[in-house]
Write an enzyme that holds these catalytic residues in place. Structure first.
Site, PDB file in Angstrom:
ATOM      1  N   CYS A  78       9.618   0.506  -1.624  1.00 18.38           N
ATOM      2  CA  CYS A  78       8.207   0.426  -1.222  1.00 18.38           C
ATOM      3  C   CYS A  78       7.601  -0.891  -1.727  1.00 18.38           C
ATOM      4  CB  CYS A  78       7.435   1.655  -1.692  1.00 18.38           C
ATOM      5  SG  CYS A  78       5.831   1.825  -0.857  1.00 18.38           S
ATOM      6  N   HIS A 180      10.491   5.588   1.206  1.00 14.09           N
ATOM      7  CA  HIS A 180      10.847   6.164  -0.095  1.00 14.09           C
ATOM      8  C   HIS A 180      12.108   7.011   0.058  1.00 14.09           C
ATOM      9  CE1 HIS A 180       7.297   5.198  -2.576  1.00 14.09           C
ATOM     10  NE2 HIS A 180       6.660   5.181  -1.411  1.00 14.09           N
ATOM     11  N   GLU A 182      13.733   8.467  -2.205  1.00 11.95           N
ATOM     12  CA  GLU A 182      13.650   9.615  -3.122  1.00 11.95           C
ATOM     13  C   GLU A 182      12.762  10.733  -2.575  1.00 11.95           C
ATOM     14  OE1 GLU A 182      10.035   7.184  -4.189  1.00 11.95           O
ATOM     15  OE2 GLU A 182      12.045   6.800  -3.410  1.00 11.95           O
TER      16      GLU A 182
END
Length: 199
Positions: A78, A180, A182
């Site tokens: 990001c 992202h 994750e």
């Protein structure tokens, strides 16, 4: 060991939790010795371009990260991806890490909400090891108001949000994900796993 760079902000624990889920040894750290000794580096990021650069500078990490990124796999996520570039125009023109040529500019998505927030499909452009086993068209999660403007040869994947938004960039073993991983379910975990298997 994978070092998750702690500069005083960022999505550190979500990234560490994703590494734990993959059973990949990781450590949140700002210690120069641990960063130098790590096998690979992840720089998460939330907030504004000038702020992250100021925090990295205050912690004495800017030049260290520039040096280490040329030696070992490096992944910016990001805002961490955006500061890989030469400069960003958020609030004021600010110098980035300069690991990738190009600048970071405001998204020009007329009629669409900014920030760009939500799930979007990946369109592949150049072959990239982080996309191994990831089907084209997979959806990943974005939250951002600015976008990178990389060279075409450094663009691995993009998405459409009013304009072409670079989603994954790379040069050698330096990678940046605007999305992202994750927070992107099984697809994101696969991207992280691919990164952590690089040597």
């Amino acid at each position: 060991m994978t070092a998750v760079i702690d500069y005083g902000a960022g999505n550190l624990f979500s990234v560490k939790n994703a590494l734990d889920a993959l059973e990949i040894p990781g450590r949140i750290t700002s210690d120069p010795g641990e960063i130098s000794a790590a096998d690979r580096l992840i720089l998460p990021g939330v907030g504004a371009f000038p702020d992250i650069m100021a925090m990295l500078e205050r912690k004495g990490l800017t030049e260290l990260l520039r040096r280490e990124a040329e030696k070992k796999p490096f992944l910016g996520i990001c805002l961490g991806m955006q500061v890989l570039f030469e400069e960003g125009e958020e609030f004021a023109v600010t110098r980035g890490l300069g690991l990738l040529p190009g600048r970071v500019e405001k998204i020009c998505a007329l009629g669409l909400k900014i920030p760009h927030m939500g799930w979007n499909e990946l369109v592949f452009q150049n072959e990239c090891p982080l996309l191994s086993g990831v089907p084209e068209g997979s959806s990943v999660y974005f939250v951002h108001s600015f976008r990178a403007a990389p060279r075409e040869e450094h663009l691995a994947a993009w998405t459409q949000y009013g304009e072409k938004i670079p989603a994954l960039v790379f040069r050698g073993h330096i990678f940046g994900a605007q999305f992202h991983p994750e927070k992107s379910g099984a697809v994101g975990l696969r991207v992280l796993k691919n990164f952590c298997e690089l040597r």
